[in-house]
Design an enzyme around this catalytic site. Sequence first.
Site, PDB file in Angstrom:
ATOM      1  N   LYS A 124       0.613  -1.247  -0.615  1.00 31.86           N
ATOM      2  CA  LYS A 124       0.479   0.019   0.060  1.00 31.86           C
ATOM      3  C   LYS A 124       1.204   0.711   0.208  1.00 31.86           C
ATOM      4  O   LYS A 124       2.444   1.035  -0.103  1.00 31.86           O
ATOM      5  CB  LYS A 124      -1.126   0.039   0.970  1.00 31.86           C
ATOM      6  CG  LYS A 124      -2.108  -0.716   0.997  1.00 31.86           C
ATOM      7  CD  LYS A 124      -2.852  -1.033   2.542  1.00 31.86           C
ATOM      8  CE  LYS A 124      -3.738  -2.055   2.200  1.00 31.86           C
ATOM      9  NZ  LYS A 124      -4.703  -1.616   3.689  1.00 31.86           N
ATOM     10  N   TYR A 141     -12.302  -1.792  -3.641  1.00 32.94           N
ATOM     11  CA  TYR A 141     -12.931  -1.614  -2.315  1.00 32.94           C
ATOM     12  C   TYR A 141     -14.372  -1.709  -1.689  1.00 32.94           C
ATOM     13  O   TYR A 141     -15.145  -1.290  -1.265  1.00 32.94           O
ATOM     14  CB  TYR A 141     -12.156  -0.755  -1.310  1.00 32.94           C
ATOM     15  CG  TYR A 141     -10.928  -1.339  -0.686  1.00 32.94           C
ATOM     16  CD1 TYR A 141     -10.944  -2.335   0.068  1.00 32.94           C
ATOM     17  CD2 TYR A 141      -9.798  -0.169  -1.570  1.00 32.94           C
ATOM     18  CE1 TYR A 141      -9.789  -2.962  -0.222  1.00 32.94           C
ATOM     19  CE2 TYR A 141      -8.677  -0.319  -0.087  1.00 32.94           C
ATOM     20  CZ  TYR A 141      -8.618  -2.031  -0.171  1.00 32.94           C
ATOM     21  OH  TYR A 141      -7.144  -2.512   0.842  1.00 32.94           O
ATOM     22  N   GLU A 170      -9.716  -9.445  -8.066  1.00 33.83           N
ATOM     23  CA  GLU A 170      -8.354  -8.319  -7.314  1.00 33.83           C
ATOM     24  C   GLU A 170      -7.625  -8.891  -8.606  1.00 33.83           C
ATOM     25  O   GLU A 170      -7.187  -7.647  -8.343  1.00 33.83           O
ATOM     26  CB  GLU A 170      -8.309  -9.037  -6.002  1.00 33.83           C
ATOM     27  CG  GLU A 170      -9.027  -8.229  -5.093  1.00 33.83           C
ATOM     28  CD  GLU A 170      -8.404  -8.580  -3.585  1.00 33.83           C
ATOM     29  OE1 GLU A 170      -7.859  -9.057  -3.070  1.00 33.83           O
ATOM     30  OE2 GLU A 170     -10.141  -7.993  -2.677  1.00 33.83           O
TER      31      GLU A 170
HETATM   32  P1  GDP Z   1      -7.916  -6.949   5.558  1.00 34.61           P
HETATM   33  O1  GDP Z   1      -8.715  -8.445   4.628  1.00 34.61           O
HETATM   34  O2  GDP Z   1      -6.859  -6.877   6.834  1.00 34.61           O
HETATM   35  O3  GDP Z   1      -6.525  -5.944   4.607  1.00 34.61           O
HETATM   36  O4  GDP Z   1      -9.250  -6.027   5.749  1.00 34.61           O
HETATM   37  P2  GDP Z   1     -10.375  -5.563   5.934  1.00 34.61           P
HETATM   38  O5  GDP Z   1     -10.892  -5.849   4.552  1.00 34.61           O
HETATM   39  O6  GDP Z   1     -11.698  -5.434   6.930  1.00 34.61           O
HETATM   40  O7  GDP Z   1     -10.266  -4.200   5.164  1.00 34.61           O
HETATM   41  C1  GDP Z   1      -9.623  -3.398   4.024  1.00 34.61           C
HETATM   42  C2  GDP Z   1      -8.944  -2.224   4.519  1.00 34.61           C
HETATM   43  O8  GDP Z   1      -9.790  -0.729   5.269  1.00 34.61           O
HETATM   44  C3  GDP Z   1      -7.845  -2.621   5.964  1.00 34.61           C
HETATM   45  O9  GDP Z   1      -7.360  -3.897   4.837  1.00 34.61           O
HETATM   46  C4  GDP Z   1      -7.461  -1.002   6.851  1.00 34.61           C
HETATM   47  O10 GDP Z   1      -5.851  -0.492   5.569  1.00 34.61           O
HETATM   48  C5  GDP Z   1      -9.369  -0.784   6.122  1.00 34.61           C
HETATM   49  N1  GDP Z   1      -9.980  -1.033   7.559  1.00 34.61           N
HETATM   50  C6  GDP Z   1     -10.509  -1.744   8.489  1.00 34.61           C
HETATM   51  N2  GDP Z   1     -10.882  -1.482   9.158  1.00 34.61           N
HETATM   52  C7  GDP Z   1     -10.508  -0.111   9.379  1.00 34.61           C
HETATM   53  C8  GDP Z   1     -11.197   0.388   9.919  1.00 34.61           C
HETATM   54  O11 GDP Z   1     -12.300   0.813  11.547  1.00 34.61           O
HETATM   55  N3  GDP Z   1     -10.733   1.805  10.393  1.00 34.61           N
HETATM   56  C9  GDP Z   1      -9.985   2.647   9.344  1.00 34.61           C
HETATM   57  N4  GDP Z   1      -9.567   3.596   9.316  1.00 34.61           N
HETATM   58  N5  GDP Z   1      -9.547   1.662   8.104  1.00 34.61           N
HETATM   59  C10 GDP Z   1      -9.729   0.134   7.846  1.00 34.61           C
END
Ligand code: GDP
Length: 140
Positions: free
Chosen positions: A10, A50, A127
């Site tokens: 990222k 996303y 993706e």
């Molecule tokens: P991952 O699969 O571990 O990447 O997590 P997710 O799919 O749940 O979320 C996608 C991305 O969104 C994460 O990698 C973070 O960059 C962001 N993100 C997830 N949860 C949060 C949150 O509670 N707050 C913020 N600001 N960003 C988040």
Amino acid sequence: MIERTLSIVKPDGVAKNLIGEVVRRFEAAGLKVVALKMVRLDRGEAEGFYHVHRERPFFASLVAFMSSGPIVPMVLEGEDAIARVRTVMGSTDPAKAGAGTIRKDFASSIEKNIVHGSDGPATASFEIGYFFSALEIPPR
Ligand code: GDP
């Protein structure tokens, strides 16, 4: 099962000079890099990537972050590649990530967490296709 998955260094990972470190950790875990490039997403492209998170409260912030600088998407291949990548990455929140994971060692927040990895086979397929054309990925 041999799988392919998408990972991304990222914008925070690129800014912190961690491209090589992230790739090194994946390779050390037995994964093979089969495609890799550097790109910069505009806002709409980050929203498209996303889109499953569009209703989440952090969506606008996440899109702004992911379009804030260059990123390095890559296709990784190996036995159980999807789960293996996520193990090397660690939990989304670095405060909860296990010792020795990329996010534990380098992430500065739950959002700016250095690296992305697909969370399942359908997501990986979407993706990989989002970033790489058939011509850019070797046949299996
Ligand atoms: P991952 O699969 O571990 O990447 O997590 P997710 O799919 O749940 O979320 C996608 C991305 O969104 C994460 O990698 C973070 O960059 C962001 N993100 C997830 N949860 C949060 C949150 O509670 N707050 C913020 N600001 N960003 C988040």
